[in-house]
Design a protein around this motif. Sequence first.
Motif, PDB file in Angstrom:
ATOM      1  N   CYS A 125      54.789  99.046  47.726  1.00 19.27           N
ATOM      2  CA  CYS A 125      54.209  99.475  48.995  1.00 19.27           C
ATOM      3  C   CYS A 125      53.102  98.528  49.449  1.00 19.27           C
ATOM      4  O   CYS A 125      52.034  98.926  49.859  1.00 19.27           O
ATOM      5  CB  CYS A 125      53.664 100.903  48.890  1.00 19.27           C
ATOM      6  N   LYS A 126      53.389  97.202  49.345  1.00 21.29           N
ATOM      7  CA  LYS A 126      52.408  96.207  49.774  1.00 21.29           C
ATOM      8  C   LYS A 126      52.998  95.300  50.853  1.00 21.29           C
ATOM      9  O   LYS A 126      52.585  94.170  51.019  1.00 21.29           O
ATOM     10  CB  LYS A 126      51.958  95.366  48.582  1.00 21.29           C
ATOM     11  N   GLY A 127      54.009  95.795  51.553  1.00 24.40           N
ATOM     12  CA  GLY A 127      54.641  94.964  52.569  1.00 24.40           C
ATOM     13  C   GLY A 127      55.638  93.992  51.971  1.00 24.40           C
ATOM     14  O   GLY A 127      56.132  93.131  52.680  1.00 24.40           O
ATOM     15  N   ASN A 128      55.935  94.125  50.686  1.00 20.08           N
ATOM     16  CA  ASN A 128      56.836  93.185  50.020  1.00 20.08           C
ATOM     17  C   ASN A 128      58.202  93.821  49.831  1.00 20.08           C
ATOM     18  O   ASN A 128      58.686  93.990  48.726  1.00 20.08           O
ATOM     19  CB  ASN A 128      56.254  92.713  48.692  1.00 20.08           C
ATOM     20  N   ALA A 129      58.852  94.189  50.925  1.00 14.52           N
ATOM     21  CA  ALA A 129      60.167  94.808  50.863  1.00 14.52           C
ATOM     22  C   ALA A 129      61.193  93.805  50.376  1.00 14.52           C
ATOM     23  O   ALA A 129      61.024  92.592  50.512  1.00 14.52           O
ATOM     24  CB  ALA A 129      60.564  95.327  52.250  1.00 14.52           C
ATOM     25  N   GLN A 130      62.271  94.325  49.804  1.00 15.03           N
ATOM     26  CA  GLN A 130      63.351  93.449  49.356  1.00 15.03           C
ATOM     27  C   GLN A 130      64.021  92.781  50.557  1.00 15.03           C
ATOM     28  O   GLN A 130      64.280  93.424  51.577  1.00 15.03           O
ATOM     29  CB  GLN A 130      64.372  94.247  48.560  1.00 15.03           C
ATOM     30  N   ARG A 131      64.292  91.487  50.400  1.00 17.60           N
ATOM     31  CA  ARG A 131      64.957  90.722  51.445  1.00 17.60           C
ATOM     32  C   ARG A 131      66.133  89.988  50.830  1.00 17.60           C
ATOM     33  O   ARG A 131      66.080  89.578  49.667  1.00 17.60           O
ATOM     34  CB  ARG A 131      63.994  89.717  52.078  1.00 17.60           C
ATOM     35  N   PRO A 132      67.205  89.779  51.560  1.00 24.36           N
ATOM     36  CA  PRO A 132      68.350  89.055  51.000  1.00 24.36           C
ATOM     37  C   PRO A 132      68.019  87.575  50.816  1.00 24.36           C
ATOM     38  O   PRO A 132      67.272  86.992  51.612  1.00 24.36           O
ATOM     39  CB  PRO A 132      69.447  89.253  52.049  1.00 24.36           C
ATOM     40  N   VAL A 133      68.563  86.969  49.763  1.00 26.89           N
ATOM     41  CA  VAL A 133      68.419  85.527  49.606  1.00 26.89           C
ATOM     42  C   VAL A 133      69.251  84.835  50.678  1.00 26.89           C
ATOM     43  O   VAL A 133      70.201  85.399  51.229  1.00 26.89           O
ATOM     44  CB  VAL A 133      68.852  85.056  48.209  1.00 26.89           C
ATOM     45  N   ASN A 134      68.901  83.609  50.995  1.00 29.16           N
ATOM     46  CA  ASN A 134      69.585  82.822  52.011  1.00 29.16           C
ATOM     47  C   ASN A 134      70.459  81.760  51.350  1.00 29.16           C
ATOM     48  O   ASN A 134      70.192  81.332  50.228  1.00 29.16           O
ATOM     49  CB  ASN A 134      68.567  82.137  52.925  1.00 29.16           C
ATOM     50  N   GLY A 135      71.474  81.307  52.064  1.00 30.09           N
ATOM     51  CA  GLY A 135      72.340  80.248  51.557  1.00 30.09           C
ATOM     52  C   GLY A 135      72.102  78.945  52.288  1.00 30.09           C
ATOM     53  O   GLY A 135      71.912  78.932  53.510  1.00 30.09           O
ATOM     54  N   THR A 136      72.099  77.833  51.549  1.00 28.43           N
ATOM     55  CA  THR A 136      71.892  76.527  52.178  1.00 28.43           C
ATOM     56  C   THR A 136      73.167  76.002  52.832  1.00 28.43           C
ATOM     57  O   THR A 136      73.101  75.230  53.788  1.00 28.43           O
ATOM     58  CB  THR A 136      71.414  75.491  51.148  1.00 28.43           C
ATOM     59  N   MET A 137      74.343  76.414  52.325  1.00 25.15           N
ATOM     60  CA  MET A 137      75.619  75.942  52.874  1.00 25.15           C
ATOM     61  C   MET A 137      76.077  76.864  53.987  1.00 25.15           C
ATOM     62  O   MET A 137      76.125  78.083  53.813  1.00 25.15           O
ATOM     63  CB  MET A 137      76.680  75.867  51.768  1.00 25.15           C
ATOM     64  N   CYS A 152      74.912  85.989  47.757  1.00 28.81           N
ATOM     65  CA  CYS A 152      74.065  86.403  48.879  1.00 28.81           C
ATOM     66  C   CYS A 152      74.296  87.869  49.248  1.00 28.81           C
ATOM     67  O   CYS A 152      73.419  88.510  49.830  1.00 28.81           O
ATOM     68  CB  CYS A 152      74.323  85.514  50.096  1.00 28.81           C
ATOM     69  N   LYS A 153      75.460  88.408  48.913  1.00 26.12           N
ATOM     70  CA  LYS A 153      75.755  89.807  49.217  1.00 26.12           C
ATOM     71  C   LYS A 153      75.009  90.775  48.302  1.00 26.12           C
ATOM     72  O   LYS A 153      74.801  91.939  48.672  1.00 26.12           O
ATOM     73  CB  LYS A 153      77.257  90.060  49.109  1.00 26.12           C
ATOM     74  N   VAL A 154      74.614  90.309  47.109  1.00 21.81           N
ATOM     75  CA  VAL A 154      74.041  91.243  46.131  1.00 21.81           C
ATOM     76  C   VAL A 154      72.615  90.894  45.711  1.00 21.81           C
ATOM     77  O   VAL A 154      71.886  91.755  45.207  1.00 21.81           O
ATOM     78  CB  VAL A 154      74.928  91.334  44.869  1.00 21.81           C
ATOM     79  N   LEU A 155      72.196  89.635  45.911  1.00 23.21           N
ATOM     80  CA  LEU A 155      70.860  89.229  45.465  1.00 23.21           C
ATOM     81  C   LEU A 155      69.822  89.458  46.554  1.00 23.21           C
ATOM     82  O   LEU A 155      70.015  89.081  47.713  1.00 23.21           O
ATOM     83  CB  LEU A 155      70.842  87.752  45.076  1.00 23.21           C
ATOM     84  N   THR A 156      68.716  90.073  46.171  1.00 30.58           N
ATOM     85  CA  THR A 156      67.565  90.220  47.047  1.00 30.58           C
ATOM     86  C   THR A 156      66.317  89.811  46.280  1.00 30.58           C
ATOM     87  O   THR A 156      66.356  89.587  45.069  1.00 30.58           O
ATOM     88  CB  THR A 156      67.419  91.666  47.547  1.00 30.58           C
ATOM     89  N   TYR A 157      65.208  89.711  47.006  1.00 30.49           N
ATOM     90  CA  TYR A 157      63.941  89.344  46.362  1.00 30.49           C
ATOM     91  C   TYR A 157      62.798  90.019  47.100  1.00 30.49           C
ATOM     92  O   TYR A 157      62.930  90.431  48.262  1.00 30.49           O
ATOM     93  CB  TYR A 157      63.750  87.830  46.363  1.00 30.49           C
ATOM     94  N   SER A 158      61.680  90.144  46.418  1.00 28.80           N
ATOM     95  CA  SER A 158      60.443  90.608  47.049  1.00 28.80           C
ATOM     96  C   SER A 158      59.307  89.731  46.556  1.00 28.80           C
ATOM     97  O   SER A 158      59.387  89.128  45.482  1.00 28.80           O
ATOM     98  CB  SER A 158      60.166  92.078  46.721  1.00 28.80           C
ATOM     99  N   ILE A 159      58.263  89.642  47.362  1.00 36.81           N
ATOM    100  CA  ILE A 159      57.115  88.796  47.029  1.00 36.81           C
ATOM    101  C   ILE A 159      55.848  89.638  47.072  1.00 36.81           C
ATOM    102  O   ILE A 159      55.587  90.351  48.047  1.00 36.81           O
ATOM    103  CB  ILE A 159      56.994  87.609  48.006  1.00 36.81           C
ATOM    104  N   ASP A 160      55.064  89.555  46.005  1.00 34.01           N
ATOM    105  CA  ASP A 160      53.777  90.234  45.915  1.00 34.01           C
ATOM    106  C   ASP A 160      52.762  89.190  45.471  1.00 34.01           C
ATOM    107  O   ASP A 160      52.688  88.851  44.290  1.00 34.01           O
ATOM    108  CB  ASP A 160      53.853  91.378  44.915  1.00 34.01           C
ATOM    109  N   GLY A 161      52.006  88.650  46.423  1.00 31.63           N
ATOM    110  CA  GLY A 161      51.104  87.547  46.097  1.00 31.63           C
ATOM    111  C   GLY A 161      51.914  86.319  45.729  1.00 31.63           C
ATOM    112  O   GLY A 161      52.678  85.797  46.543  1.00 31.63           O
ATOM    113  N   GLN A 162      51.786  85.837  44.484  1.00 32.68           N
ATOM    114  CA  GLN A 162      52.566  84.701  43.998  1.00 32.68           C
ATOM    115  C   GLN A 162      53.709  85.133  43.084  1.00 32.68           C
ATOM    116  O   GLN A 162      54.413  84.293  42.522  1.00 32.68           O
ATOM    117  CB  GLN A 162      51.649  83.713  43.259  1.00 32.68           C
ATOM    118  N   ASP A 163      53.879  86.436  42.911  1.00 29.64           N
ATOM    119  CA  ASP A 163      54.955  86.959  42.065  1.00 29.64           C
ATOM    120  C   ASP A 163      56.207  87.197  42.905  1.00 29.64           C
ATOM    121  O   ASP A 163      56.157  87.851  43.948  1.00 29.64           O
ATOM    122  CB  ASP A 163      54.532  88.267  41.394  1.00 29.64           C
ATOM    123  N   ILE A 164      57.325  86.670  42.412  1.00 32.06           N
ATOM    124  CA  ILE A 164      58.605  86.823  43.097  1.00 32.06           C
ATOM    125  C   ILE A 164      59.542  87.595  42.177  1.00 32.06           C
ATOM    126  O   ILE A 164      59.794  87.175  41.051  1.00 32.06           O
ATOM    127  CB  ILE A 164      59.219  85.456  43.445  1.00 32.06           C
TER     128      ILE A 164
END
Length: 263
Positions: A23-35, A166-178
């Motif tokens: 609850c710090k604004g670090n919601a899960q977001r989908p990873v992006n693809g470079t290709m 990309c369909k299943v991986l997400t990430y969240s960021i809290d400060g410098q922790d990913i």
Amino acid sequence: MKQIKQWLMVAAVMALCGTMTGCKGNAQRPVNGTMEEAVAPGEAPQAVVDLMKHVTIDDCYETLMDDKTTGIGVWSLMKCSDTVSCEGYGMVIGKGDVKTALPQLRHGRMSRARYDAATGDLWILGSDLEGTGVNVERPYLLRFGDDGYATIVNSIDPYEVQQALCKVLTYSIDGQDITFYNEGKPLTTVTNHIEDMGGFMDDAIYIGEQIAYSIEGPLTVQVTPGINFVVGKVLHYDDMPTITATVNLTDNGITLSDIKAEQ
């Protein structure tokens, strides 16, 4: 009445926090693809095509496999001559005295091969993209006909792997922790230690530039995510985990299973 309204507001906030990490604004977001699309196969130089019309295994080739028990051999072309490059193209597959020339197969710098005598499958790891910070491999599945010649029966486009993850991986960021997640379940948390690139971009995590494989057992893909900072447009891989998954071939492409994270 006022207390009821305040309680409802708190409940709404708590419900919202259930969809966020900490609850710090670090919601899960989908990873992006470079290709942005499937990787088109390149064309071997004409010098490679001409040379491999008549195969002679000499010092222009590197031996990847020479199994005396099965009679299977795999050689990658390292040069057309002392002055003419092969540009990473050209492989020869041998079974007994029969040799199959594959000039269009791009082996790259780190090609490997493994033959499964029980299934008759020959796996070769070639390369689609190489460069500074970029290593994108492509597995080829070959089988032998009754005449001893080898045929490529399948290959796995790196774009297909990227999109599946990309369909299943997400990430969240809290400060410098990913923190990375697979279908919402935490895989691992890493800490960024890069301090001279500014903050993270809004779309901070990408995959697609680092895709390698292990063929020693079940086909396993190894994908390393990169961080995108506000300074520059180059992905950084320091502190990042490697995401691994078992690759399963199907009639409709691939599926991924047993997704894990390794430090």
